[in-house]
Design a protein around this motif. Structure first.
Motif, PDB file in Angstrom:
ATOM      1  N   ASN A 346       1.081  -1.231  -0.033  1.00  0.00           N
ATOM      2  CA  ASN A 346       0.314   0.013  -0.059  1.00  0.00           C
ATOM      3  C   ASN A 346       0.895   1.297   0.192  1.00  0.00           C
ATOM      4  O   ASN A 346       1.133   1.690   1.102  1.00  0.00           O
ATOM      5  N   ILE A 347       1.094   1.551  -1.072  1.00  0.00           N
ATOM      6  CA  ILE A 347       2.362   2.921  -1.577  1.00  0.00           C
ATOM      7  C   ILE A 347       1.877   4.034  -1.338  1.00  0.00           C
ATOM      8  O   ILE A 347       0.806   3.706  -3.417  1.00  0.00           O
ATOM      9  N   ARG A 352       2.893  12.571   5.031  1.00  0.00           N
ATOM     10  CA  ARG A 352       2.801  11.707   6.109  1.00  0.00           C
ATOM     11  C   ARG A 352       1.124  10.819   5.617  1.00  0.00           C
ATOM     12  O   ARG A 352       0.819  10.758   6.921  1.00  0.00           O
ATOM     13  N   SER A 353       1.403  10.323   4.807  1.00  0.00           N
ATOM     14  CA  SER A 353       0.389   9.156   4.435  1.00  0.00           C
ATOM     15  C   SER A 353       0.798   8.330   4.768  1.00  0.00           C
ATOM     16  O   SER A 353       2.183   7.488   4.581  1.00  0.00           O
ATOM     17  N   PHE A 354       0.080   6.772   5.151  1.00  0.00           N
ATOM     18  CA  PHE A 354       0.746   5.702   5.914  1.00  0.00           C
ATOM     19  C   PHE A 354       1.228   4.245   4.942  1.00  0.00           C
ATOM     20  O   PHE A 354       0.399   4.948   3.648  1.00  0.00           O
ATOM     21  N   ASN A 355       1.945   4.432   4.741  1.00  0.00           N
ATOM     22  CA  ASN A 355       2.617   3.395   3.500  1.00  0.00           C
ATOM     23  C   ASN A 355       2.708   1.715   4.546  1.00  0.00           C
ATOM     24  O   ASN A 355       3.205   1.957   5.606  1.00  0.00           O
ATOM     25  N   SER A 356       2.567   0.806   3.266  1.00  0.00           N
ATOM     26  CA  SER A 356       3.332  -0.489   3.966  1.00  0.00           C
ATOM     27  C   SER A 356       4.006  -1.490   3.040  1.00  0.00           C
ATOM     28  O   SER A 356       3.171  -1.546   1.281  1.00  0.00           O
ATOM     29  N   ILE A 357       4.553  -2.596   3.406  1.00  0.00           N
ATOM     30  CA  ILE A 357       4.774  -3.777   2.460  1.00  0.00           C
ATOM     31  C   ILE A 357       4.921  -4.499   3.030  1.00  0.00           C
ATOM     32  O   ILE A 357       5.221  -5.285   4.390  1.00  0.00           O
ATOM     33  N   ASP A 358       4.296  -5.611   2.423  1.00  0.00           N
ATOM     34  CA  ASP A 358       3.734  -6.944   2.668  1.00  0.00           C
ATOM     35  C   ASP A 358       4.931  -8.339   2.467  1.00  0.00           C
ATOM     36  O   ASP A 358       4.593  -8.241   1.317  1.00  0.00           O
ATOM     37  N   LEU A 359       6.176  -8.960   2.956  1.00  0.00           N
ATOM     38  CA  LEU A 359       6.740  -9.926   2.651  1.00  0.00           C
ATOM     39  C   LEU A 359       6.004 -10.973   2.806  1.00  0.00           C
ATOM     40  O   LEU A 359       5.203 -11.588   4.039  1.00  0.00           O
ATOM     41  N   PHE A 729      13.701   2.240  17.160  1.00  0.00           N
ATOM     42  CA  PHE A 729      13.130   3.867  16.168  1.00  0.00           C
ATOM     43  C   PHE A 729      11.669   4.544  16.083  1.00  0.00           C
ATOM     44  O   PHE A 729      10.335   3.278  15.908  1.00  0.00           O
ATOM     45  N   PRO A 730      11.663   4.957  15.819  1.00  0.00           N
ATOM     46  CA  PRO A 730       9.961   5.908  16.535  1.00  0.00           C
ATOM     47  C   PRO A 730       9.372   5.647  15.044  1.00  0.00           C
ATOM     48  O   PRO A 730       9.797   6.077  13.624  1.00  0.00           O
ATOM     49  N   ILE A 731       8.353   5.150  14.481  1.00  0.00           N
ATOM     50  CA  ILE A 731       7.229   5.532  13.603  1.00  0.00           C
ATOM     51  C   ILE A 731       6.829   6.875  13.908  1.00  0.00           C
ATOM     52  O   ILE A 731       5.866   6.764  14.266  1.00  0.00           O
ATOM     53  N   GLU A 732       6.849   7.635  13.099  1.00  0.00           N
ATOM     54  CA  GLU A 732       6.785   9.003  13.468  1.00  0.00           C
ATOM     55  C   GLU A 732       4.940   8.772  12.419  1.00  0.00           C
ATOM     56  O   GLU A 732       5.691   8.601  11.445  1.00  0.00           O
ATOM     57  N   TYR A 762       1.183 -16.764  10.969  1.00  0.00           N
ATOM     58  CA  TYR A 762      -0.262 -16.486  10.657  1.00  0.00           C
ATOM     59  C   TYR A 762       0.022 -14.867   9.992  1.00  0.00           C
ATOM     60  O   TYR A 762      -0.946 -14.908   9.723  1.00  0.00           O
ATOM     61  N   VAL A 763       0.781 -13.985  10.613  1.00  0.00           N
ATOM     62  CA  VAL A 763       0.753 -12.367   9.421  1.00  0.00           C
ATOM     63  C   VAL A 763       2.424 -12.828   8.976  1.00  0.00           C
ATOM     64  O   VAL A 763       3.130 -12.931   9.035  1.00  0.00           O
ATOM     65  N   PRO A 764       2.193 -11.626   7.158  1.00  0.00           N
ATOM     66  CA  PRO A 764       3.062 -11.895   6.766  1.00  0.00           C
ATOM     67  C   PRO A 764       4.111 -10.820   7.457  1.00  0.00           C
ATOM     68  O   PRO A 764       3.472  -9.837   7.996  1.00  0.00           O
ATOM     69  N   PRO A 765       5.401 -10.791   7.490  1.00  0.00           N
ATOM     70  CA  PRO A 765       5.659  -9.345   8.012  1.00  0.00           C
ATOM     71  C   PRO A 765       5.755  -8.302   7.661  1.00  0.00           C
ATOM     72  O   PRO A 765       6.154  -8.184   6.508  1.00  0.00           O
ATOM     73  N   ARG A 766       5.381  -7.567   8.210  1.00  0.00           N
ATOM     74  CA  ARG A 766       5.304  -6.024   7.432  1.00  0.00           C
ATOM     75  C   ARG A 766       6.023  -4.842   7.783  1.00  0.00           C
ATOM     76  O   ARG A 766       6.358  -4.431   9.082  1.00  0.00           O
ATOM     77  N   ILE A 767       6.710  -4.244   6.802  1.00  0.00           N
ATOM     78  CA  ILE A 767       7.243  -2.930   6.622  1.00  0.00           C
ATOM     79  C   ILE A 767       6.064  -1.543   6.885  1.00  0.00           C
ATOM     80  O   ILE A 767       5.524  -1.648   5.537  1.00  0.00           O
ATOM     81  N   LYS A 768       5.783  -0.672   7.503  1.00  0.00           N
ATOM     82  CA  LYS A 768       5.298  -0.076   8.058  1.00  0.00           C
ATOM     83  C   LYS A 768       6.119   1.246   8.215  1.00  0.00           C
ATOM     84  O   LYS A 768       6.582   1.458   9.407  1.00  0.00           O
ATOM     85  N   PHE A 769       5.387   2.284   7.719  1.00  0.00           N
ATOM     86  CA  PHE A 769       6.171   3.638   8.133  1.00  0.00           C
ATOM     87  C   PHE A 769       5.095   5.172   7.349  1.00  0.00           C
ATOM     88  O   PHE A 769       4.185   4.833   6.149  1.00  0.00           O
ATOM     89  N   PHE A 770       5.228   5.839   7.989  1.00  0.00           N
ATOM     90  CA  PHE A 770       4.808   7.084   7.406  1.00  0.00           C
ATOM     91  C   PHE A 770       5.313   7.952   6.653  1.00  0.00           C
ATOM     92  O   PHE A 770       6.398   7.933   6.729  1.00  0.00           O
ATOM     93  N   ASN A 771       5.052   8.695   5.923  1.00  0.00           N
ATOM     94  CA  ASN A 771       5.783  10.145   4.774  1.00  0.00           C
ATOM     95  C   ASN A 771       5.505  11.172   5.663  1.00  0.00           C
ATOM     96  O   ASN A 771       5.268  11.234   6.091  1.00  0.00           O
ATOM     97  N   ASN A 772       6.677  11.644   4.612  1.00  0.00           N
ATOM     98  CA  ASN A 772       7.391  12.779   5.293  1.00  0.00           C
ATOM     99  C   ASN A 772       6.350  13.519   4.480  1.00  0.00           C
ATOM    100  O   ASN A 772       4.920  13.457   3.639  1.00  0.00           O
ATOM    101  N   ASP A 773       7.565  15.138   4.510  1.00  0.00           N
ATOM    102  CA  ASP A 773       6.227  16.615   2.757  1.00  0.00           C
ATOM    103  C   ASP A 773       6.467  16.120   1.507  1.00  0.00           C
ATOM    104  O   ASP A 773       6.145  16.868   0.843  1.00  0.00           O
ATOM    105  N   SER A 774       7.429  15.642   1.394  1.00  0.00           N
ATOM    106  CA  SER A 774       8.241  15.927   0.142  1.00  0.00           C
ATOM    107  C   SER A 774       8.342  14.573  -0.391  1.00  0.00           C
ATOM    108  O   SER A 774       8.660  14.211  -1.956  1.00  0.00           O
ATOM    109  N   ALA A 775       8.660  13.764   0.035  1.00  0.00           N
ATOM    110  CA  ALA A 775       8.422  12.292  -0.706  1.00  0.00           C
ATOM    111  C   ALA A 775       8.068  12.233  -1.977  1.00  0.00           C
ATOM    112  O   ALA A 775       6.958  11.798  -1.448  1.00  0.00           O
ATOM    113  N   LYS A 776       8.457  11.570  -3.220  1.00  0.00           N
ATOM    114  CA  LYS A 776       7.633  11.238  -4.748  1.00  0.00           C
ATOM    115  C   LYS A 776       7.758   9.314  -4.719  1.00  0.00           C
ATOM    116  O   LYS A 776       6.998   8.818  -4.911  1.00  0.00           O
TER     117      LYS A 776
END
Length: 799
Positions: A346-347, A352-359, A729-732, A762-776
């Motif tokens: 979910n990219i 500041r949007s929430f993003n995730s990548i499931d392995l 590590f803080p997930i902002e 039970y659950v795929p390893p999930r990479i989850k993070f919030f975008n900053n204000d500029s990353a495309k």
């Protein structure tokens, strides 16, 4: 690559059957030369003072994760070799992680991270990794700039080490220096006819070039190198020999092909031996058993089980003298690297949007290191990475510019081969091994941490005596254990794996049924696994320090990092103020009465956090000292350990003042204060003339601690520090709806860091993070190893 497939070549080149001096040397090599190497991954390549350096360490024994060591020392140095900070890292399957908090007043300069295991100290210090870390500070009077001058020198290396009359010879030309030219070229000349080039060449990259020449006896050859700025250098090629062995090697997907040609040898190539080693272990061996001046063979890739690695090829004559050697890379055009299996994502580039990548949870890879950062779209190549550390720089002491290029998607395999012609394997020296010398290895390193305990009673050591040691780890329940001292009066605590303070208290059975007394007992504890001082010199860098101008210019990434620090302070200060309002709004209670009783004058600030040890049980008995106990207990209060291993308090990134009973003191004094003597601790933030401070008040009059825990007397106890626990590590997630916490511009570069993302059933390893204000778009790095140490290395851009 778990095992090396050993090959004996049969045919024109026959296997060696008899035990020789060389055979004995190979046996010694197998038994005495296991060596480790370290790669350190950091979340960024450069930092601002006040940043936190997040790092992940990988320790290898050859090309597999090492099982030799469980402890890694990671040290942060200034350019003048002063230790800024150090960490003791627990290694699990050769991996460990940690972080360094940089002080805000750190001078702008190049810093260095050094990492090594205790086992590595048995060998040359030059093989310990030293990573360059540029740190910028807008308040510094000096500025880091990249040197524009071209500072280099050149050398030429014949393939195999020999330059023989009439034999076509391949040469590698290698440049070295702190600042290499982007492009350079050269020509080969006869010194007696310099105006007519014999051949010309162009550089593959900043490091190397190659050319071929067929020499004639009696001639003197030279190479003239010139860079794109006009600087030139002339170097001599070796003197042409009239006899010897010519070695020619080429790599392909099928293996390593070598050709030996003898020139004017008495018995031609008869009884010459060919030995191939991988990571100081025998992988290939053959003997030429009849008269011939030429021998050719193909070494199959199965000698490494198909894995990528460096093969050291060595040729010995009939008397076991080393006559030629060459390094080559197995399967350079076919790197054995797995990619991550992504089953969902979910990219979005919305600020500041929430993003995730499931392995995939069904993958053979179960534990991942993941780094997500903003990608600026420049597609700038990496200078170094795990691949270059594993396959190249971890085994060489010479500086290689941008080694990651040799394992990139469009890597030039001819350039890598030329680089290896110019290198020499220095993990061992064949002549030394043949002479029978072996490295001096200290006794087998202890697993984890070990300590030597020295119990003393009435000023005398207790030899061959039963003693009791009460061990209390953190806030856990204490355990009493009996030990027998040895003939020297020592007790050993071996193989301890813990990351909290361990309190050790000594007790000795009473004599003649008299009541036991601890007043006459004393205990000291000495670690058996210790860091070793750095004796060498730091590598040269492309940076230089110049006097800062009136309007100091910072790299854009550093300006963003400084803004990120300001944002972090803003949100932290808001949280602190909310907590302080709660405290101020309370009715008078015993804690406030205690504060009024102990605090005077300018120390009576309302903007404070108070810990009451008289009226409240603070459960401090399990902590080594009050500074250790305070960690994580007050908003905005953090700690950094100094060179003596003592925690020093910081408030909002600045070192806090320390007061004992309202008299200025230092951390060492506070660390030696018995916790049972403490009545109150007060944290002041921005309190008038005092500023940010930590105040310690001792018991007065008839005051007694509220603690229900019986604390062991100081003289018969000691506290030992375990492994350093990595920070989380803080997930902002910035709160746009709260005006007090509103951040105008989120400029974080590192969006996600997880050195230990686990697989779940039970659950795929999930990479989850919030975008900053500029990353495309996002740069995502995923690293993992399976049970057989197959490597997953996947770096890709998500949009």
């Amino acid at each position: 690559m778990k095992n090396i497939f050993f090959v004996l070549l049969i045919s024109t080149v026959q296997p060696v059957l008899a035990q020789t001096k060389l055979e004995k040397a190979i046996t010694s090599l197998e038994n005495n030369y296991d060596q480790e190497k370290v790669y350190i991954l950091t979340d960024k390549s450069q930092y601002a003072a006040g940043d936190k350096i997040w790092f992940k360490s990988f320790v290898f024994d050859g090309y597999n994760r090492s099982a030799l060591s469980t402890t890694l020392f990671v040290e942060l140095y200034s350019a003048d070799k002063k230790v800024i900070d150090w960490k003791t890292i627990l290694l699990t399957n050769g991996e460990g992680s940690g972080d360094f908090q940089l002080k805000e007043d750190l001078p702008e300069q190049v810093y260095f991270v050094r990492a090594y295991t205790p086992y590595m100290t048995n060998f040359n210090e030059d093989f310990q990794i030293v990573k360059t870390i540029p740190v910028y500070n807008p308040k510094s009077t000096e500025s880091l700039v990249i040197s524009k001058s071209s500072d280099w020198s050149a050398k030429a290396f014949p393939e195999g080490g020999n330059f023989i009359n009439g034999m076509p010879s391949k040469f590698a030309v290698r440049l070295s220096g702190t600042s290499l030219p982007e492009n350079w070229s050269g020509k080969v000349i006869d010194a007696h006819n310099p105006n007519v080039p014999i051949t010309t060449f162009k550089s593959f990259d900043k490091n190397v070039a190659s050319f071929k020449i067929t020499p004639a006896s009696g001639k003197k050859y030279q190479v003239v190198i010139q860079d794109n700025a006009g600087k030139s250098q002339t170097i001599d090629l070796p003197q042409v020999a009239d006899n010897g062995l010519n070695l020619e090697v080429s790599s392909s997907k099928d293996g390593i092909k070598y050709t030996l040609k003898g020139v004017n040898l008495k018995q031609q190539l008869k009884n010459y031996k060919v030995v191939g080693t991988i990571n100081n272990h025998l992988a290939y061996k053959a003997n030429i058993n009849h008269l011939t001046n030429e021998a050719t063979s193909l070494i199959p890739t199965k000698i490494s089980n198909g894995a990528n690695c460096i093969l050291q090829l060595a040729i010995f004559d009939e008397q076991d003298n080393l006559v030629a050697q060459r390094l080559c890379f197995i399967k350079p055009g076919n790197l054995k690297i797995e990619k991550a299996e992504i089953v969902g994502q979910n990219i979005t580039s919305t600020p500041r949007s929430f993003n995730s990548i499931d392995l995939s949870p069904e993958s053979y890879f179960k534990n991942y290191t993941v780094l997500v950062s903003e990608d600026d779209g420049t597609q700038a190549p990496e200078e170094e990475n795990l691949l270059s550390g594993l396959w190249l720089t971890g085994d060489f002491t010479t500086k290689i510019d941008s080694p990651a290029q040799y394992f990139s998607k469009n890597a030039n395999t001819e350039a890598l081969d030329a680089l290896l012609i110019s290198e020499k394997w220095q993990r061992f020296d064949w002549n030394s091994v043949l002479s029978g010398s072996v490295p001096t290895i200290k006794p087998n390193a202890q697993q984890y941490l070990s300590y030597k305990v020295k119990p003393i009673k009435n000023g005398s050591m207790l030899v061959n005596t039963t003693v009791s040691l009460m061990l209390k780890l953190g806030n856990r329940e204490a355990a009493l254990n009996q030990f027998q001292t040895d003939q020297n009066g020592y007790v050993y605590l071996n193989n301890l794996n813990y990351d909290e303070p361990l309190n050790v208290s000594l007790f000795v059975n009473s004599e003649d049924n008299k009541e036991s007394n601890t007043d006459n007992l004393f205990v000291t504890i000495e670690p058996l696994v210790n860091p070793v001082s750095f004796k060498g010199n730091f590598p040269g860098t492309k940076y230089t320090l110049v006097k800062a101008g009136e309007h100091k210019t910072l790299p854009p990434t550093i300006s963003r990092a400084i803004n990120t620090q300001k944002n972090s302070k803003k949100t932290q200060n808001t949280d602190v103020q909310i907590e302080e309002v709660k405290i101020v709004g309370k009715k008078t209670d015993p804690k406030e009465d205690l504060d009024k009783q102990l605090s005077t004058g300018m120390f009576s600030s309302m903007n404070s956090t108070i810990f009451d040890f008289v009226n409240e049980d603070q459960h401090i008995a399990g902590s080594g000292n009050i500074l250790d106990w305070l960690q994580g207990r007050a908003a905005g209060l953090t700690f950094q350990r100094n060179s003596s291993g003592i925690n020093v308090p910081y408030i909002r990134g600045q070192q806090a003042k320390l007061y004992l009973d309202e008299t200025a003191t230092d951390a060492s004094m506070i660390a030696n204060l018995p916790p049972s003597n403490i009545a109150m601790v007060k944290i002041l933030k921005g309190a008038g003339l005092i500023g940010d401070a930590v105040l310690i008040y001792t018991m007065k009059g008839n005051m007694k601690s509220k603690s229900n825990e019986k604390e062991a007397p100081k003289n018969n106890s000691a506290v030992i520090k375990g492994y350093d626990q990595p920070s989380e590590f803080p997930i902002e997630m910035l709160d746009n709806d709260d005006p007090a916490k509103k951040v105008d511009n989120d400029t974080r570069e590192t969006l996600y860091w997880n050195p230990n993302l686990f697989d779940s059933d039970y659950v795929p390893p999930r990479i989850k993070f919030f975008n900053n204000d500029s990353a495309k778009q996002y740069k995502v790095l995923i690293i993992s190893f399976d049970e057989d140490d197959n490597l997953l290395y996947d770096q890709r851009i998500f949009k």
